[in-house]
Design a protein around this motif. Structure first.
Motif, mmCIF file in Angstrom:
data_model
loop_
_atom_site.group_PDB
_atom_site.id
_atom_site.type_symbol
_atom_site.label_atom_id
_atom_site.label_comp_id
_atom_site.label_asym_id
_atom_site.label_seq_id
_atom_site.Cartn_x
_atom_site.Cartn_y
_atom_site.Cartn_z
ATOM 1 N N ASP A 27 0.854 -1.189 0.000
ATOM 2 C CA ASP A 27 0.000 0.000 0.000
ATOM 3 C C ASP A 27 0.883 1.229 0.000
ATOM 4 O O ASP A 27 1.769 1.357 0.862
ATOM 5 C CB ASP A 27 -0.882 0.037 1.259
ATOM 6 C CG ASP A 27 -1.845 -1.123 1.326
ATOM 7 O OD1 ASP A 27 -2.606 -1.309 0.370
ATOM 8 O OD2 ASP A 27 -1.844 -1.842 2.347
ATOM 9 N N ILE A 28 0.660 2.126 -0.933
ATOM 10 C CA ILE A 28 1.368 3.401 -0.912
ATOM 11 C C ILE A 28 0.778 4.223 0.220
ATOM 12 O O ILE A 28 -0.432 4.409 0.305
ATOM 13 C CB ILE A 28 1.242 4.135 -2.264
ATOM 14 C CG1 ILE A 28 1.957 3.332 -3.353
ATOM 15 C CG2 ILE A 28 1.803 5.550 -2.150
ATOM 16 C CD1 ILE A 28 1.780 3.885 -4.748
ATOM 17 N N VAL A 29 1.632 4.695 1.108
ATOM 18 C CA VAL A 29 1.183 5.472 2.259
ATOM 19 C C VAL A 29 1.297 6.957 1.958
ATOM 20 O O VAL A 29 0.354 7.709 2.147
ATOM 21 C CB VAL A 29 1.983 5.100 3.526
ATOM 22 C CG1 VAL A 29 1.595 5.994 4.693
ATOM 23 C CG2 VAL A 29 1.778 3.630 3.871
ATOM 24 N N THR A 30 2.451 7.389 1.478
ATOM 25 C CA THR A 30 2.622 8.804 1.150
ATOM 26 C C THR A 30 3.790 8.990 0.193
ATOM 27 O O THR A 30 4.710 8.180 0.151
ATOM 28 C CB THR A 30 2.842 9.656 2.429
ATOM 29 O OG1 THR A 30 2.690 11.041 2.113
ATOM 30 C CG2 THR A 30 4.182 9.410 3.062
ATOM 31 N N VAL A 31 3.721 10.061 -0.562
ATOM 32 C CA VAL A 31 4.831 10.513 -1.389
ATOM 33 C C VAL A 31 5.049 11.974 -1.019
ATOM 34 O O VAL A 31 4.147 12.803 -1.158
ATOM 35 C CB VAL A 31 4.528 10.383 -2.899
ATOM 36 C CG1 VAL A 31 5.691 10.920 -3.720
ATOM 37 C CG2 VAL A 31 4.228 8.939 -3.264
ATOM 38 N N GLY A 32 6.200 12.255 -0.484
ATOM 39 C CA GLY A 32 6.535 13.609 -0.052
ATOM 40 C C GLY A 32 7.959 13.619 0.456
ATOM 41 O O GLY A 32 8.593 12.573 0.606
ATOM 42 N N ASP A 33 8.458 14.793 0.749
ATOM 43 C CA ASP A 33 9.840 14.913 1.211
ATOM 44 C C ASP A 33 9.940 14.491 2.674
ATOM 45 O O ASP A 33 9.776 15.294 3.585
ATOM 46 C CB ASP A 33 10.343 16.339 1.025
ATOM 47 C CG ASP A 33 11.800 16.502 1.432
ATOM 48 O OD1 ASP A 33 12.495 15.475 1.600
ATOM 49 O OD2 ASP A 33 12.223 17.649 1.597
ATOM 50 N N VAL A 34 10.207 13.232 2.895
ATOM 51 C CA VAL A 34 10.334 12.680 4.242
ATOM 52 C C VAL A 34 11.722 12.948 4.807
ATOM 53 O O VAL A 34 11.876 13.216 5.995
ATOM 54 C CB VAL A 34 10.035 11.160 4.237
ATOM 55 C CG1 VAL A 34 10.269 10.549 5.603
ATOM 56 C CG2 VAL A 34 8.619 10.903 3.756
ATOM 57 N N THR A 35 12.734 12.908 3.980
ATOM 58 C CA THR A 35 14.125 12.991 4.460
ATOM 59 C C THR A 35 14.646 14.415 4.618
ATOM 60 O O THR A 35 15.729 14.611 5.153
ATOM 61 C CB THR A 35 15.057 12.225 3.505
ATOM 62 O OG1 THR A 35 14.938 12.788 2.194
ATOM 63 C CG2 THR A 35 14.704 10.754 3.471
ATOM 64 N N GLY A 36 13.897 15.400 4.152
ATOM 65 C CA GLY A 36 14.309 16.789 4.337
ATOM 66 C C GLY A 36 15.323 17.293 3.341
ATOM 67 O O GLY A 36 15.918 18.351 3.534
ATOM 68 N N ASP A 37 15.502 16.568 2.217
ATOM 69 C CA ASP A 37 16.483 16.993 1.215
ATOM 70 C C ASP A 37 15.855 17.753 0.046
ATOM 71 O O ASP A 37 16.535 18.071 -0.922
ATOM 72 C CB ASP A 37 17.286 15.800 0.702
ATOM 73 C CG ASP A 37 16.412 14.759 0.009
ATOM 74 O OD1 ASP A 37 15.183 14.950 -0.105
ATOM 75 O OD2 ASP A 37 16.962 13.729 -0.420
ATOM 76 N N GLY A 38 14.549 18.024 0.139
ATOM 77 C CA GLY A 38 13.873 18.769 -0.920
ATOM 78 C C GLY A 38 13.391 17.919 -2.076
ATOM 79 O O GLY A 38 12.900 18.445 -3.069
ATOM 80 N N VAL A 39 13.524 16.595 -1.975
ATOM 81 C CA VAL A 39 13.120 15.682 -3.042
ATOM 82 C C VAL A 39 12.060 14.721 -2.492
ATOM 83 O O VAL A 39 12.187 14.231 -1.363
ATOM 84 C CB VAL A 39 14.332 14.873 -3.570
ATOM 85 C CG1 VAL A 39 13.929 13.915 -4.667
ATOM 86 C CG2 VAL A 39 15.420 15.817 -4.059
ATOM 87 N N ALA A 40 11.045 14.436 -3.288
ATOM 88 C CA ALA A 40 9.980 13.530 -2.852
ATOM 89 C C ALA A 40 10.506 12.121 -2.612
ATOM 90 O O ALA A 40 11.331 11.613 -3.361
ATOM 91 C CB ALA A 40 8.860 13.502 -3.891
ATOM 92 N N ASP A 41 10.017 11.513 -1.549
ATOM 93 C CA ASP A 41 10.325 10.133 -1.181
ATOM 94 C C ASP A 41 9.008 9.359 -1.174
ATOM 95 O O ASP A 41 7.935 9.950 -1.195
ATOM 96 C CB ASP A 41 10.965 10.082 0.210
ATOM 97 C CG ASP A 41 12.184 10.970 0.335
ATOM 98 O OD1 ASP A 41 13.147 10.742 -0.403
ATOM 99 O OD2 ASP A 41 12.166 11.898 1.170
ATOM 100 N N LEU A 42 9.097 8.045 -1.094
ATOM 101 C CA LEU A 42 7.928 7.180 -1.084
ATOM 102 C C LEU A 42 7.946 6.329 0.176
ATOM 103 O O LEU A 42 8.978 5.728 0.501
ATOM 104 C CB LEU A 42 7.957 6.265 -2.317
ATOM 105 C CG LEU A 42 6.974 5.104 -2.384
ATOM 106 C CD1 LEU A 42 5.554 5.615 -2.559
ATOM 107 C CD2 LEU A 42 7.343 4.170 -3.530
ATOM 108 N N ILE A 43 6.832 6.302 0.896
ATOM 109 C CA ILE A 43 6.661 5.362 2.005
ATOM 110 C C ILE A 43 5.553 4.410 1.606
ATOM 111 O O ILE A 43 4.486 4.830 1.153
ATOM 112 C CB ILE A 43 6.303 6.071 3.322
ATOM 113 C CG1 ILE A 43 7.461 6.956 3.786
ATOM 114 C CG2 ILE A 43 5.944 5.046 4.405
ATOM 115 C CD1 ILE A 43 7.163 7.755 5.030
ATOM 116 N N TYR A 44 5.827 3.117 1.773
ATOM 117 C CA TYR A 44 4.803 2.116 1.465
ATOM 118 C C TYR A 44 4.774 1.036 2.533
ATOM 119 O O TYR A 44 5.743 0.805 3.240
ATOM 120 C CB TYR A 44 5.016 1.514 0.078
ATOM 121 C CG TYR A 44 6.245 0.660 -0.079
ATOM 122 C CD1 TYR A 44 6.206 -0.716 0.155
ATOM 123 C CD2 TYR A 44 7.461 1.211 -0.470
ATOM 124 C CE1 TYR A 44 7.336 -1.502 -0.003
ATOM 125 C CE2 TYR A 44 8.592 0.427 -0.622
ATOM 126 C CZ TYR A 44 8.521 -0.928 -0.387
ATOM 127 O OH TYR A 44 9.640 -1.704 -0.528
#
Length: 151
Positions: A27-44
């Motif tokens: 399940d895709i949970v979120t796509v957003g800048d989780v790591t704080g580097d200004g680039v979108a990340d994916l949590i699933y």
């Protein structure tokens, strides 16, 4: 898995297939800048009941994410997915899960869940690993058990 880009209420600007690998057990949970580097990340949510973080890589123009970096762990920053939430994230224990933009003011996307007992919890995002049981926002209520989705 597909990336639908440029949603404008009734239309999508483009659809890009990221991978032919089946995602029916994830399940895709979120796509957003989780790591704080200004680039979108994916949590699933993975089949082993963990949450996995896939770190995105900036695109050539530096104005967004290279979608290929979200297509597989091998293509991501660091070359592999990272365990973000270690255990207990199964569909049986957490039937409903959704990532939202930051609600706590720390610039990291947060995660809302409805647990099997009907309690609603907020998990505040972290830049490295999600820890703890989350903050219970609504105590167990039977009506949350019958909902088909949140968000």
């Amino acid at each position: 898995m597909w990336a639908l880009i440029g949603y404008h209420g009734a239309t999508i600007s483009s659809a890009t297939r990221l991978t032919a690998t089946l995602w029916d057990q994830r399940d895709i949970v979120t796509v957003g800048d989780v790591t704080g580097d200004g680039v979108a990340d994916l949590i699933y949510r993975a089949p082993d009941a963990t949450l996995q973080l896939r770190k995105g890589i900036a695109n050539a123009s530096g104005s967004g994410v290279d979608l290929n970096s979200l297509a597989s762990g091998a293509n991501s920053a660091g070359g592999q997915d990272i365990t973000y939430g270690s255990s207990g994230w199964s569909r049986a224990s957490i039937p409903h899960i959704i990532g939202t933009p930051d609600v706590t003011g720390d610039s990291v996307p947060d995660i809302w869940t409805v647990r099997a007992d009907g309690s609603v919890r907020l998990y505040t995002g972290k830049t490295d690993v999600l820890t703890g049981a989350g903050t219970e926002i609504i105590t167990a209520r039977s009506y949350w058990k019958t909902r088909i989705a949140i968000g």
